[in-house]
Write a protein that holds these residues in place. Structure first.
Motif, short mmCIF file in Angstrom:
data_model
loop_
_atom_site.label_atom_id
_atom_site.label_comp_id
_atom_site.label_asym_id
_atom_site.label_seq_id
_atom_site.Cartn_x
_atom_site.Cartn_y
_atom_site.Cartn_z
N MET A 168 45.50 40.84 54.20
CA MET A 168 44.79 40.25 54.73
C MET A 168 43.32 40.42 55.49
O MET A 168 42.19 40.50 55.48
CB MET A 168 44.81 38.68 54.51
CG MET A 168 43.57 37.31 53.98
SD MET A 168 44.09 36.91 53.93
CE MET A 168 44.10 35.47 54.03
N LYS A 169 43.93 41.15 56.67
CA LYS A 169 43.02 41.49 57.85
C LYS A 169 42.44 42.41 57.48
O LYS A 169 41.68 42.80 57.57
CB LYS A 169 44.37 41.31 58.86
CG LYS A 169 44.82 40.34 59.45
CD LYS A 169 45.67 40.87 60.55
CE LYS A 169 46.10 39.63 61.06
NZ LYS A 169 47.06 39.85 62.56
N LYS A 170 42.98 42.96 56.89
CA LYS A 170 42.59 44.18 55.95
C LYS A 170 40.15 44.13 55.19
O LYS A 170 39.67 44.07 55.59
CB LYS A 170 42.83 45.37 54.68
CG LYS A 170 44.09 46.24 55.23
CD LYS A 170 44.87 46.81 54.94
CE LYS A 170 46.03 47.53 55.45
NZ LYS A 170 47.32 48.27 54.77
N GLU A 171 40.69 42.93 54.79
CA GLU A 171 39.09 42.70 53.59
C GLU A 171 38.28 42.02 54.37
O GLU A 171 37.47 41.92 54.21
CB GLU A 171 40.14 42.42 52.57
CG GLU A 171 40.60 43.35 51.39
CD GLU A 171 40.67 41.99 50.46
OE1 GLU A 171 40.39 41.35 49.97
OE2 GLU A 171 42.22 42.82 49.49
N PHE A 172 38.97 40.54 55.25
CA PHE A 172 38.62 39.59 55.58
C PHE A 172 39.07 40.12 57.76
O PHE A 172 40.03 40.17 58.01
CB PHE A 172 38.95 38.33 55.59
CG PHE A 172 38.98 38.64 54.12
CD1 PHE A 172 37.45 37.91 53.41
CD2 PHE A 172 39.90 38.22 52.95
CE1 PHE A 172 37.41 37.47 52.36
CE2 PHE A 172 39.69 37.85 52.03
CZ PHE A 172 38.93 37.30 51.42
N GLU A 173 37.95 39.78 58.07
CA GLU A 173 37.31 39.85 59.71
C GLU A 173 38.20 38.15 59.75
O GLU A 173 37.82 37.11 59.89
CB GLU A 173 36.45 39.48 59.89
CG GLU A 173 36.34 39.76 61.34
CD GLU A 173 34.52 39.76 62.56
OE1 GLU A 173 34.60 38.94 63.24
OE2 GLU A 173 34.08 40.23 61.54
#
Length: 141
Positions: free
Chosen positions: A1-6
């Motif tokens: 999820m960290k890859k898609e959202f800051e």
């Protein structure tokens, strides 16, 4: 999820959309104690005696034309507040649903029923839902 959202880590989750969250190693407690207490105070029932159940088993609500009418705006406001509370209080969900059927033409008996639910919530505002870490229960799907 960290890859898609800051994302940033700001600490342990305590509140989410009005829900109080208490995290433990073996699970999570979910409650709306603060909301429940504010609801009771908002409708002026904080000094009233607590009810032991949300609704009496002998009460049969109906659209009795003889019964006195009450302010539908106030009744709808109470029902809306109680419906929001049912997300963490399955013990009142059925009773609130029964009372919600009479929003178009609420009577005095319906108002007495929702006030009893609020008095029950007042005495049980510390109720929580416990989700075990290893269970198959889901908060949402």
């Amino acid at each position: 999820m960290k890859k898609e959202f800051e994302m940033s880590m700001v600490g342990e989750l305590n509140y989410l959309l009005g829900l109080q969250v208490k995290q433990r190693k073996d699970g999570i407690f979910i409650s709306e104690e603060k909301y429940a207490k504010n609801l009771v105070k908002r409708f002026g029932l904080d000094s009233r005696k607590h009810a032991s159940t949300p609704m009496s088993s002998s009460v049969k609500l109906s659209s009795n034309p003889i019964d006195a009418e009450v302010d539908p705006t106030l009744y709808i406001s109470i029902i809306g507040s109680l419906l929001y509370l049912t997300s963490s209080r399955p013990d009142i969900a059925f009773n609130v649903g029964v009372c919600a059927r009479f929003q178009t033409a609420p009577k005095e008996s319906h108002m007495m029923a929702v006030k009893r639910i609020i008095r029950y919530v007042n005495g049980t505002s510390d109720y929580e839902i416990w989700y075990l870490k290893d269970s198959n229960d889901c908060l949402a799907e």
